[in-house]
Design a protein around this motif. Structure first.
Motif, PDB file in Angstrom:
ATOM      1  N   THR A 107      -5.795 -15.349  -1.014  1.00 33.16           N
ATOM      2  CA  THR A 107      -4.780 -15.474  -2.020  1.00 33.16           C
ATOM      3  C   THR A 107      -3.399 -16.084  -1.358  1.00 33.16           C
TER       4      THR A 107
ATOM      5  N   LYS B 158     -17.998 -24.312  -9.148  1.00 32.54           N
ATOM      6  CA  LYS B 158     -16.861 -24.379  -8.499  1.00 32.54           C
ATOM      7  C   LYS B 158     -17.136 -24.987  -7.279  1.00 32.54           C
TER       8      LYS B 158
ATOM      9  N   GLU C 138     -11.148 -19.859  -3.383  1.00 32.09           N
ATOM     10  CA  GLU C 138     -12.440 -19.519  -3.108  1.00 32.09           C
ATOM     11  C   GLU C 138     -13.154 -20.526  -2.195  1.00 32.09           C
TER      12      GLU C 138
ATOM     13  N   HIS D  80     -20.029 -13.373  -4.463  1.00 32.11           N
ATOM     14  CA  HIS D  80     -18.753 -12.997  -3.967  1.00 32.11           C
ATOM     15  C   HIS D  80     -18.372 -13.803  -2.868  1.00 32.11           C
TER      16      HIS D  80
ATOM     17  N   CYS E   2     -16.191 -25.703  -3.009  1.00 29.69           N
ATOM     18  CA  CYS E   2     -15.637 -25.245  -1.860  1.00 29.69           C
ATOM     19  C   CYS E   2     -14.636 -26.365  -1.492  1.00 29.69           C
TER      20      CYS E   2
ATOM     21  N   TYR F 214     -15.663 -15.926  -0.339  1.00 26.85           N
ATOM     22  CA  TYR F 214     -14.503 -15.764   0.595  1.00 26.85           C
ATOM     23  C   TYR F 214     -13.468 -16.048  -0.489  1.00 26.85           C
ATOM     24  N   LYS F 215     -12.247 -15.036  -0.723  1.00 25.45           N
ATOM     25  CA  LYS F 215     -11.181 -15.251  -1.555  1.00 25.45           C
ATOM     26  C   LYS F 215      -9.893 -15.121  -0.642  1.00 25.45           C
TER      27      LYS F 215
ATOM     28  N   ALA G 195      -6.558 -12.239   2.548  1.00 27.69           N
ATOM     29  CA  ALA G 195      -7.748 -12.711   2.299  1.00 27.69           C
ATOM     30  C   ALA G 195      -8.898 -11.574   2.019  1.00 27.69           C
TER      31      ALA G 195
ATOM     32  N   THR H 270      -5.242 -17.818  -6.266  1.00 23.02           N
ATOM     33  CA  THR H 270      -6.482 -17.366  -5.574  1.00 23.02           C
ATOM     34  C   THR H 270      -7.444 -18.764  -5.220  1.00 23.02           C
TER      35      THR H 270
ATOM     36  N   THR I  67     -12.960 -10.742   2.153  1.00 16.72           N
ATOM     37  CA  THR I  67     -14.302 -11.208   2.200  1.00 16.72           C
ATOM     38  C   THR I  67     -15.212 -10.072   1.799  1.00 16.72           C
TER      39      THR I  67
ATOM     40  N   GLY J 240     -14.000 -20.384   4.738  1.00 12.74           N
ATOM     41  CA  GLY J 240     -12.670 -19.306   4.516  1.00 12.74           C
ATOM     42  C   GLY J 240     -11.714 -19.396   5.575  1.00 12.74           C
TER      43      GLY J 240
END
Ligand SMILES: [Zn+2]
Ligand SMILES: [Zn+2]
Length: 204
Positions: free
Chosen positions: A85, A67, A93, A80, A69, A82-83, A114, A91, A116, A100
């Motif tokens: 929504t 994936k 990332e 994990h 950025c 930064y997400k 969000a 969502t 983190t 982020g």
């Protein structure tokens, strides 16, 4: 722009290229290009194919999908990331908290939340409750680095060891937006040596 980044740019344009041609383009030895190629391969950016190198679009060595950025296009390697929504549905990332925060700018007209993950424990923390250390000497991803903590005293310790400013979400957001409004490319430029010694923190 550093050479590795330029190699990726060339690959985006041409599709594939040999180490030999790259050594001519940059006027450096093939050994030097090989070193870049091996690093880019490790980072999941490229792969070798019939003696040439090509962009790695489908996956890394384990066959996992890489994936990227949406801000800096680096592969997302954190377990994990930064997400963000958007409107409770989508969502998105980012490679690190630096990108982020920049993502929020992209979706500033929409309703977002969000999450983190604490830099040390990797426990999830809502960005509104997180403490961010901005611009420290620790540069695990994009620069100026933004390192998230769920615990204020841990963040303070980190600042003692690695410098940077301890900020809340809104302050960190403003800081990053101000610093990068001129040039996102350069603000996200990967650092050459990203390793640093966390032992310094734990001994404290
Ligand atoms: Zn990024
Ligand atoms: Zn990053």
């Amino acid at each position: 722009m550093n050479r590795k980044k330029q190699i990726l740019e060339i690959l985006k344009e041409r599709g594939e290229i040999t180490v030999k041609s790259l050594s001519k383009i940059f006027n450096v030895s093939e050994m030097t290009i090989y070193r870049d190629v091996r690093q880019l391969e490790k980072e999941g950016e490229i792969k070798r194919k019939h003696g040439s190198i090509v962009l790695n679009l489908e996956g890394n060595e384990d066959g996992k999908v890489v994936k990227r950025c949406p801000i800096c296009e680096k592969p997302i390697t954190r377990s994990h990331p930064y997400k963000l929504t958007v409107e409770n549905t989508k969502t998105i990332e980012a490679c690190c908290d630096h990108c982020g925060l920049l993502l929020h700018k992209k979706y500033e007209d929409q309703e977002v939340s969000a999450l983190t993950y604490d830099f040390i424990t990797e426990n999830p923390v809502s960005v509104l409750e997180a403490y961010f250390v901005v611009g420290s000497d620790a540069k695990p991803c994009c620069s100026p680095s933004v390192i998230p903590f769920s615990d204020r005293s841990m963040a303070e310790k980190f600042v003692k060891g690695f410098g940077g400013k301890l900020l809340n979400f809104v302050e960190a957001y403003n800081e990053i937006i101000n610093r990068s409004s001129l040039n996102i490319q350069s603000c996200c430029a990967p650092e050459q040596n990203v390793s640093f010694n966390l032992g310094k923190l734990k001994k404290d």
